[in-house]
Design a protein around this motif. Structure first.
Motif, short mmCIF file in Angstrom:
data_model
loop_
_atom_site.label_atom_id
_atom_site.label_comp_id
_atom_site.label_asym_id
_atom_site.label_seq_id
_atom_site.Cartn_x
_atom_site.Cartn_y
_atom_site.Cartn_z
N GLY A 33 0.82 -1.38 0.00
CA GLY A 33 0.10 -0.13 -0.07
C GLY A 33 0.85 1.17 0.10
O GLY A 33 0.20 2.44 -0.30
N VAL A 34 2.06 1.06 0.30
CA VAL A 34 2.97 2.34 0.31
C VAL A 34 4.17 1.85 -0.64
O VAL A 34 4.64 0.97 -0.86
N THR A 35 4.48 2.99 -1.51
CA THR A 35 5.47 2.90 -2.67
C THR A 35 6.41 4.05 -2.13
O THR A 35 6.25 5.22 -2.24
N VAL A 36 7.67 3.71 -1.87
CA VAL A 36 8.80 4.90 -1.88
C VAL A 36 9.34 5.09 -3.08
O VAL A 36 9.88 4.22 -3.98
N VAL A 37 9.34 6.42 -3.45
CA VAL A 37 10.22 7.01 -4.42
C VAL A 37 11.42 7.99 -4.07
O VAL A 37 10.97 8.86 -3.20
N ILE A 38 12.53 7.77 -4.53
CA ILE A 38 13.56 8.52 -4.27
C ILE A 38 14.14 9.11 -5.50
O ILE A 38 14.43 8.44 -6.09
N LEU A 39 14.07 10.41 -5.70
CA LEU A 39 14.57 10.92 -6.91
C LEU A 39 15.25 12.28 -6.75
O LEU A 39 15.24 13.19 -5.91
N ARG A 40 16.06 12.64 -7.82
CA ARG A 40 16.80 13.61 -7.91
C ARG A 40 15.84 14.78 -8.37
O ARG A 40 15.24 14.66 -9.26
N LYS A 41 15.93 15.87 -7.30
CA LYS A 41 14.93 16.86 -7.35
C LYS A 41 15.15 17.81 -8.81
O LYS A 41 13.91 18.01 -9.38
N ASP A 42 16.31 17.83 -9.38
CA ASP A 42 16.33 18.32 -10.70
C ASP A 42 15.59 17.71 -11.87
O ASP A 42 15.40 18.25 -12.83
N LEU A 43 15.09 16.53 -11.60
CA LEU A 43 14.51 15.56 -12.51
C LEU A 43 13.17 15.75 -12.57
O LEU A 43 12.37 15.39 -13.63
N ILE A 44 12.53 16.49 -11.51
CA ILE A 44 11.23 16.83 -11.35
C ILE A 44 10.96 17.73 -12.28
O ILE A 44 11.42 18.89 -12.10
N GLN A 45 9.90 17.47 -13.26
CA GLN A 45 9.46 18.62 -14.21
C GLN A 45 8.07 18.84 -14.52
O GLN A 45 7.21 17.85 -14.21
N LYS A 46 7.73 19.96 -15.16
CA LYS A 46 6.38 19.77 -15.61
C LYS A 46 5.87 18.73 -16.49
O LYS A 46 6.68 18.52 -17.25
N VAL A 47 4.66 18.13 -16.40
CA VAL A 47 4.34 17.22 -17.44
C VAL A 47 3.06 17.63 -18.26
O VAL A 47 2.56 18.65 -17.84
N PRO A 48 2.67 16.86 -19.32
CA PRO A 48 1.60 17.31 -19.99
C PRO A 48 0.01 17.47 -19.28
O PRO A 48 0.16 16.50 -18.25
N ASP A 49 -0.95 18.16 -19.63
CA ASP A 49 -1.85 18.48 -18.84
C ASP A 49 -2.79 17.10 -19.05
O ASP A 49 -3.48 17.01 -17.78
N TRP A 50 -2.60 16.19 -19.70
CA TRP A 50 -3.31 14.79 -19.80
C TRP A 50 -3.00 13.97 -18.60
O TRP A 50 -3.84 12.95 -18.09
N VAL A 51 -1.95 14.22 -18.05
CA VAL A 51 -1.46 13.29 -16.69
C VAL A 51 -2.20 13.45 -15.70
O VAL A 51 -2.63 14.62 -15.11
N PRO A 52 -2.80 12.27 -15.28
CA PRO A 52 -3.53 12.30 -13.96
C PRO A 52 -2.88 12.83 -12.76
O PRO A 52 -1.53 12.65 -12.50
N ILE A 53 -3.46 13.83 -11.88
CA ILE A 53 -2.78 14.37 -11.12
C ILE A 53 -2.03 13.50 -10.05
O ILE A 53 -1.01 13.93 -9.53
N MET A 54 -2.65 12.16 -9.87
CA MET A 54 -1.89 11.40 -8.64
C MET A 54 -0.73 10.78 -9.48
O MET A 54 0.17 10.09 -8.56
#
Ligand SMILES: *Cc1c(COP(=O)(O)O)cnc(C)c1O
Length: 367
Positions: free
Chosen positions: A205-226
């Motif tokens: 029920g929990v998933t851990v994601v560890i990611l480099r902050k600079d890889l976080i970017q805006k995505v297209p509008d069609w992407v579900p918010i979650m």
């Protein structure tokens, strides 16, 4: 109380002290007069819990400050889609971006299949030719790859990457669902790591994601918010209600790990457990470990019975082991044989008990 040694690949054993503490705190955690299950995720009491879980994970794994930590839902499988959607996005009219995958088993190929819906997937190498019993050499990424994906520990076939491949400036992404916190891992070599909790970290029920902050970017509008890392990161994994109780159990597991002496101590114990089992298998004329020596998992140890009529004996082995309190030793339905998953919470006594049982079984059925 009768506890079995549970060798399941996941969900799997949790440390007994964690379960006992959760039981003690079930109706009143930290003097709040509430169960964690009843608590608002926006309350100050819960904030302490989720912040402590993240801090402990950062400390135990040595996660640099330039990385974010997210507690999400949807399991490892949701990450098979979230990774390409967020890292290899294309805006309307743009060409699909290229990504590279290495096919080392069922989960790796499922990840690649899912990614192919959103990106141009290249399978750079595969070990399917020999039933995924080894980790292939990692070819270099293409320079324009959005990322390079590997499955560090292959739960079903029992292989593990012997070292972290060098992908230069292309971000390396890895599924570490079945090996997170099993041994030290240099997080700074990766762009993104993800793991469903139910193998080595806590409940499903929990998933851990560890990611480099600079890889976080805006995505297209069609992407579900979650499914957006940017939204999840901006909201501290609380855009909506997070899996509160699961995160609390993770916190208890991490506190237990710290009490044990931290990751290096747990790793040493894992190496000792795996060595006991592989040594026994390699010296047996009755059982056999099918995975190549340089590619063996510390967490998932598959084995078979040699020779004709092995299948029938294997079924009996699994049944008789269960009757002796050693449960869930059947191999994955796709590969057959047996598999002992020996995650962090499996005590060395469990591995010794398994080997004793194997010796007895061999004595009674040896040819
Ligand atoms: C179990 C597992 C998965 C799937 O996890 P879910 O949380 O059930 O989606 C993915 N990858 C690996 C390596 C696994 O062991």
């Amino acid at each position: 109380m009768k506890r079995v040694f549970n060798f399941a690949a996941g969900p799997s054993m949790l440390p007994l002290p964690v379960l006992e503490r959760a039981a003690r705190e079930m109706t009143d955690v930290d003097g709040s007069g509430q169960s964690v299950m009843e608590m608002s995720h926006r309350s100050k009491e819960y904030k302490v819990i989720i912040e402590r879980a993240e801090a402990l994970l950062r400390e135990l794994m040595g996660i640099p400050d330039s990385y974010g930590v997210l507690f999400l839902q949807g399991g490892g499988t949701a990450q098979f889609a979230m990774v390409p959607i967020n890292l290899a996005y294309q805006r309307e009219g743009q060409a699909r971006r290229k990504v590279t995958y290495v096919d080392t088993g069922v989960w790796a190929s499922k990840a690649a299949e899912e990614a192919a819906k959103y990106a141009e997937v290249r399978i750079a190498a595969s070990s399917k030719d020999r039933a995924y019993s080894y980790i292939p050499a990692a070819p270099a990424p293409a320079p324009d790859d959005a990322y390079y994906h590997i499955t560090f520990n292959n739960t079903i076939v029992g292989t593990k990457w012997p070292s972290i491949p060098d992908t230069g400036s292309v971000p390396l992404v890895s599924d570490i669902s079945s090996c997170i916190l099993s041994e030290r891992l240099d997080v700074s070599r990766f762009g993104l790591l993800y793991a469903g909790a139910q193998k080595n970290l806590g409940p499903a029920g929990v998933t851990v994601v560890i990611l480099r902050k600079d890889l976080i970017q805006k995505v297209p509008d069609w992407v579900p918010i979650m499914f957006r890392y940017d939204i999840q990161a901006e909201n501290g994994s609380m855009y909506n209600t997070p899996p509160c109780y699961g995160i609390y159990i993770i916190k208890l597991v991490l506190e237990w790990m710290k009490d044990q002496g931290g990751l290096a101590v747990v790793e040493a114990r894992n190496r000792e457990k795996a060595a006991l089992l592989y040594d026994y298998l390699d010296n047996s004329s009755f059982f056999r470990a099918p995975v190549e020596k340089g590619s063996r998992s510390l967490m998932n140890v598959p084995f078979v019975i040699r020779g004709e009529g092995g299948k029938e004996l294997e079924d009996r082995f699994v049944k008789e082991a269960a009757a002796a309190g050693l449960v869930n030793l059947a191999g994955h339905r796709l590969v057959g044989g047996m598999r002992a998953s020996i995650y962090n919470a499996m005590p060395i006594e469990g591995v010794r008990a398994l080997i004793d049982f194997m010796k007895k079984f061999e004595g009674a059925n040896g040819r």
